[in-house]
Design an enzyme around this catalytic site. Structure first.
Site, PDB file in Angstrom:
ATOM      1  N   THR A  20       0.851  -1.181   0.000  1.00  8.43           N
ATOM      2  CA  THR A  20       0.000   0.000   0.000  1.00  8.43           C
ATOM      3  C   THR A  20       0.894   1.241   0.000  1.00  8.43           C
ATOM      4  O   THR A  20       2.061   1.184   0.369  1.00  8.43           O
ATOM      5  CB  THR A  20      -0.963   0.020   1.202  1.00  8.43           C
ATOM      6  OG1 THR A  20      -1.697  -1.210   1.229  1.00  8.43           O
ATOM      7  CG2 THR A  20      -1.955   1.175   1.130  1.00  8.43           C
ATOM      8  N   GLY A  65       0.290  -0.189   5.609  1.00 10.13           N
ATOM      9  CA  GLY A  65       0.580  -1.019   6.772  1.00 10.13           C
ATOM     10  C   GLY A  65      -0.489  -2.020   7.114  1.00 10.13           C
ATOM     11  O   GLY A  65      -0.567  -2.474   8.252  1.00 10.13           O
ATOM     12  N   GLY A  66      -1.371  -2.361   6.153  1.00 12.09           N
ATOM     13  CA  GLY A  66      -2.404  -3.351   6.445  1.00 12.09           C
ATOM     14  C   GLY A  66      -3.291  -2.899   7.586  1.00 12.09           C
ATOM     15  O   GLY A  66      -3.708  -1.744   7.662  1.00 12.09           O
TER      16      GLY A  66
END
Length: 578
Positions: free
Chosen positions: A381, A472-473
């Site tokens: 991301t 960062g999920g």
């Protein structure tokens, strides 16, 4: 030092921070006696210098923040295949200065008609991890190309042929491979080398990408040229659309021409709330970030965090995180498919009720512990932040999900497909690759958008505007939380980007922290309260932020020092010091 900084700024860290702050230089206007009506120029922060420079190229050409966003986004799609691309999706939070309107452009991927719960189970009825994260079945219908066209058409001032030009040029001429691309490819090589189209791009010279080599993507340049000429049809129909469908079919997946050509972005109302004199504008579902952020900050607004000792303060922040992630798991999903109690979840009174359940010196055990550690996340991301001289603002986060997405490049297109299907609750109650569980609200259905943690945000007080977000999920939301708390504590943009991070996501019941984010004494005190603390994790995230001080006229940007190829820049550049 301000007390509020002590949980996250150690003495050793401050030395490194001061040494690394040269990534941005503020642009300063003459200090006004009252708040300036508009910024003195533009500021852009992104995860790659070439993307930031592409955005500034649009500003110099007379474009606005939205034109710059198209250039930054499309360039990141070329230079950060590990994190994002045309085969993925994203969220664009926009503030139009002329109208004062905030709008959230939802370009999240959608599930194809073939995506049913049964399609992701193995013969034993368990989640098929390989199918969920690799290859054609893991890919949703991409949304980012539609977003680029939509933002350019509805909000920009320059044609797509101009705003996509930097990305086209860089795709054709190439860019130097950097360490994160090499490292990420090594981790995913066995998957990526399954697919003919991926080998044609990343093994074009006979070996995997290596630092210093030039990575050229002529097929991706051609795809971008078709978009510049034909808009969304240049991606979703015609030769590119046909190549995408053929590639998915060749590898055993099933997309239809109708669902590919029928993809549309959604414009949604952002979530807005107040925190200690800040007006916060952030992401609504299908992002979970805004709801969780509203809950956490409104819970924390009941305490004077700056007056507390470090262990007590961290304890309360962790407990706020725990409660917000619990509600995320249970309630949130695609608003086009699921009725959610958003008014309740974001109500200050509801936050006050959650606050009342927090014991001041005792951890609240999480229910239904999974017993699994939180997976360490790379910088999958990407995020960028922009403000221009008219006061237009963009906070945008885009992704292909895990490292290099599905690993599948459609031959002839240069398009690396996402693996966002893993963000659904493919088997309700089973954690995904980020250790996050989901239930029926986020169950997979054809045409549905998977729940996301992306949290592009804009905060504004009487004195300052700040734009921020991060990858960062599942940890994105807490990165943004820590960043907002940093701005509230008086930090500048670069200090906010560099803040050490800590995280809790309800399940598993573990406080995760970067090295030195928490002092040894704080770790010991948290453990005495009943917390389980993992204080030695690798660093995570890649926060990008810009800020405008309305009182002094200063523009500044901050780029995460964890990512050496990022860049924050301001225009006009300040005069040199005598």
């Amino acid at each position: 030092m301000h007390k509020a900084l002590r949980p996250v700024l150690t003495a050793g860290f401050l030395v490194g921070l001061l040494a690394g702050c040269a990534a941005t230089t503020p642009a300063r206007a003459e200090a006004p006696t009252a708040a300036a009506p508009t910024p003195p120029g533009a500021a852009i922060a992104s995860a790659h210098s070439l993307a930031t420079e592409a955005g500034m190229e649009m500003i110099r050409a007379g474009g606005n923040a939205f034109d710059a966003a198209v250039a930054v986004s499309s360039t990141l799609s070329v230079v950060e295949p590990i994190s994002s691309g045309l085969g993925g999706g994203g969220f664009f939070l926009l503030h139009d200065a002329a109208s004062g309107r905030d709008v959230f452009v939802d370009a999240r991927e959608t599930a194809p008609a073939s995506a049913t719960p049964a399609a992701f189970l193995d013969e034993d009825g368990e989640l098929d991890r390989d199918r969920a994260t690799n290859g054609p079945w893991s890919a949703g219908i991409p949304g980012l190309p539609a977003a680029l066209v939509h933002v350019a058409r509805e909000y920009g001032e320059l044609p797509l042929s101009t705003t996509l030009a930097p990305a086209i040029r860089i795709a054709r001429e190439g860019f130097p491979v950097y360490e994160r691309l090499e490292r990420g490819y090594a981790r995913r090589s066995q998957v990526m080398e399954r697919y003919r189209g991926t080998r044609e791009v990343f093994l074009a010279d006979g070996d995997p990408p290596q630092v210093g080599e030039v990575l050229r993507q002529p097929d991706l340049a051609r795809t971008l040229e078709l978009m510049a000429r034909d808009g969304a049809d240049g991606f979703y129909r015609g030769e590119v659309g046909q190549a995408l469908l053929a590639s998915v079919a060749e590898e055993g997946g099933r997309w239809t021409a109708g669902e590919l050509a029928g993809y549309e972005v959604r414009e949604r109302e952002p979530i807005e709330f107040e925190y200690r004199g800040w007006h916060v504008v952030t992401a609504p579902p299908p992002s979970s970030g805004g709801v969780a952020l509203a809950q956490m900050l409104q819970i924390l607004s009941g305490w004077d965090l700056a007056a507390m000792e470090e262990p007590d303060r961290i304890h309360l922040v962790v407990e706020a995180m725990r409660r917000a992630y619990r509600d995320r798991t249970i309630y949130l999903g695609d608003p086009d498919f699921v009725d959610m109690p958003l008014a309740l979840l974001t109500d200050p009174a509801y936050a006050a009720g959650l606050r009342a359940t927090i014991h001041p010196d005792r951890a609240t055990p999480s229910d239904l512990l999974s017993g699994q550690p939180v997976p360490l996340e790379d910088d999958e991301t990407t995020h960028f932040s922009i403000i221009d001289g008219d006061g237009n603002r963009v906070s945008a986060t885009q992704t292909v999900n895990l490292l290099y997405g599905s690993g599948l490049v459609a031959p002839g297109t240069g398009v690396l497909l996402n693996n966002e299907m893993d963000d659904f609750a493919l088997k309700p109650g089973t954690p995904n690759a980020f250790g996050v569980m989901g239930f029926e609200a986020n169950a997979v259905e054809p045409g549905k958008r998977m729940l996301s943690s992306m949290t592009p945000s804009i905060i504004e007080s009487d004195d300052k505007v700040a734009i921020l977000g991060a990858p960062g999920g599942s940890r994105i939301i807490t990165e943004v939380l820590v960043g907002i708390l940093g701005y509230d504590a008086g930090l500048d943009a670069q200090q906010v980007a560099a803040l050490p991070r800590y995280h809790h996501q309800w399940m598993p019941d573990v406080v995760s922290a970067e090295p030195d984010a928490l002092s040894p004494g704080t770790v010991k005190a948290l453990e005495a309260m009943g917390h389980t603390v993992n204080a030695g994790e690798d660093t995570w995230g890649n926060l990008q932020t810009v800020a405008w001080d309305k009182r002094t006229g200063e523009l500044s940007g901050g780029t995460d020092p964890r990512n050496p190829v990022g860049k924050a820049d301001v225009l006009p550049e300040p005069a040199s010091s005598p």
